[in-house]
Design an enzyme around this catalytic site. Structure first.
Site, PDB file in Angstrom:
ATOM      1  N   PRO A   2      34.929  37.236  42.743  1.00 21.57           N
ATOM      2  CA  PRO A   2      36.061  36.424  43.143  1.00 21.57           C
ATOM      3  C   PRO A   2      35.789  34.956  42.907  1.00 21.57           C
ATOM      4  CG  PRO A   2      35.102  37.689  44.968  1.00 21.57           C
ATOM      5  CD  PRO A   2      34.121  37.623  43.882  1.00 21.57           C
ATOM      6  N   GLU A   3      36.639  34.356  42.138  1.00 26.87           N
ATOM      7  CA  GLU A   3      36.633  32.909  42.006  1.00 26.87           C
ATOM      8  C   GLU A   3      37.702  32.376  42.953  1.00 26.87           C
ATOM      9  OE1 GLU A   3      36.610  31.542  37.923  1.00 26.87           O
ATOM     10  OE2 GLU A   3      35.970  33.500  37.199  1.00 26.87           O
ATOM     11  N   ARG A 119      28.190  45.830  45.123  1.00 27.66           N
ATOM     12  CA  ARG A 119      26.933  45.184  44.702  1.00 27.66           C
ATOM     13  C   ARG A 119      26.230  44.461  45.837  1.00 27.66           C
ATOM     14  NH1 ARG A 119      27.998  42.268  38.987  1.00 27.66           N
ATOM     15  NH2 ARG A 119      25.732  42.152  39.016  1.00 27.66           N
TER      16      ARG A 119
END
Length: 289
Positions: A2-3, A119
């Site tokens: 996510p940016e 992750r």
DNA sequence: AACACCCCCTGTCGGC
DNA sequence: TGCCGACAGGGGGTGT
């Protein structure tokens, strides 16, 4: 993953569910994400009301009713989903959990918010609200790209005499906070600036922005705003909190388009990929100078 | 100071 | 089919 646009999408999706709601219970399904959860993590959240849900760079900040704030970072693959959890539904709700559902916020209104992160590069901590500005994660962050602080004058000062490539500078959270690999590539394409240009090369000898640098703040803001409007980009993991996909990936001009034709140059030039600071850069050698 | 490089972790995809 | 390497939206640490 996510940016800024994805985190902002998550913030907007979580706000109606979280703000002015009380946390009834927090359930941890493992003892760590990127780091171990701090001692008393769940105890410090239990019974607290969430007053505001803010975003700074790629962080989510939930301010609580006891002068503390819950800090959340989604890493590369974190996502939240909001679901109803009535008593009668509880067993069914449990069955909907997956292997990567690591944190569950049970709210007093019967909703639950589940954090999923395959992750586990994400993390959460609770710190005093007053300490956020001086906390190591935040004290060195650069300007918010959608604020007025990001303008050509600021970039000229930040880039002046820097030999670092402009692509790497855009990724440097100490300069601008919130841009990631996708939107750095897209903003440079729109500004027609080669990602290989040195930062200092975009500043005149007088220290003023060059014509190319003058274009950059607007292209950054435009691409981020359009991405937010599209609910972010869903490549693998990003989901809106209702489970829906973002769809800005359909508007990518360069990202993930290696060897495909440039929309500006036509078939004369294809998009190239190279590695900068260990990350893939996509750009058009034809129109980005 | 500023850079390149490596790591954390899991999943997916393409090539053989 | 399966195996293996490359790669993925982040960011922090180390060594030069």
């Amino acid at each position: 993953m996510p940016e800024l646009p994805e985190v902002e999408t998550v913030r907007r999706g979580l706000s109606p569910a979280m703000v002015n709601r009380q946390i009834a219970q927090v359930e941890l399904r493992r003892k760590d994400l990127r780091f171990p959860f701090p001692p008393n993590f769940t105890r410090r959240l239990r019974g607290r009301e969430i007053l505001t849900l803010r975003r700074r760079a790629k962080y989510l900040l939930a301010d609580l009713d006891d002068q503390m704030s819950l800090i959340m970072h989604l890493g590369m693959s974190g996502s939240f989903r909001v679901e109803e959890e009535t008593l009668g539904d509880f067993v069914h709700a449990r069955n909907r959990l997956t292997a990567h559902d690591h944190v569950i916020f049970h709210l007093s209104n019967g909703q639950r918010i589940t954090y999923n992160d395959p992750r586990r590069f994400g993390f959460m901590l609770v710190i005093p609200t007053a300490d956020i500005l001086t906390h190591p994660y935040f004290s060195h962050l650069g300007v918010e790209p959608l604020s007025k602080m990001l303008n050509a004058k600021f970039l000229a000062r930040a880039f002046n005499e820097r030999k670092t490539s402009v692509k790497s500078l855009l990724l440097d959270q100490h300069v601008i906070a919130g841009i990631g690999n996708i939107y750095a590539c897209e903003a440079l394409y729109e500004a027609k600036i080669s990602p290989l240009r040195e930062g200092g090369d975009l500043v005149t000898k007088k220290g003023t922005p060059t014509a190319a640098l003058m274009r950059l703040p607007k292209t950054i803001k435009d691409v981020l705003e359009k991405a937010i409007a599209a609910g972010g980009s869903s490549l693998r993991d990003h989901r809106q909190t209702n489970g829906g996909l973002g769809y800005f990936q359909h508007q990518f001009k360069v990202y993930s388009r290696e060897n495909e034709p440039c929309y500006n140059c036509g078939k004369n030039k294809n998009i190239s990929r190279l590695i900068q600071s260990g990350r893939s850069t996509f750009y058009c050698p034809g129109c980005q100078k």
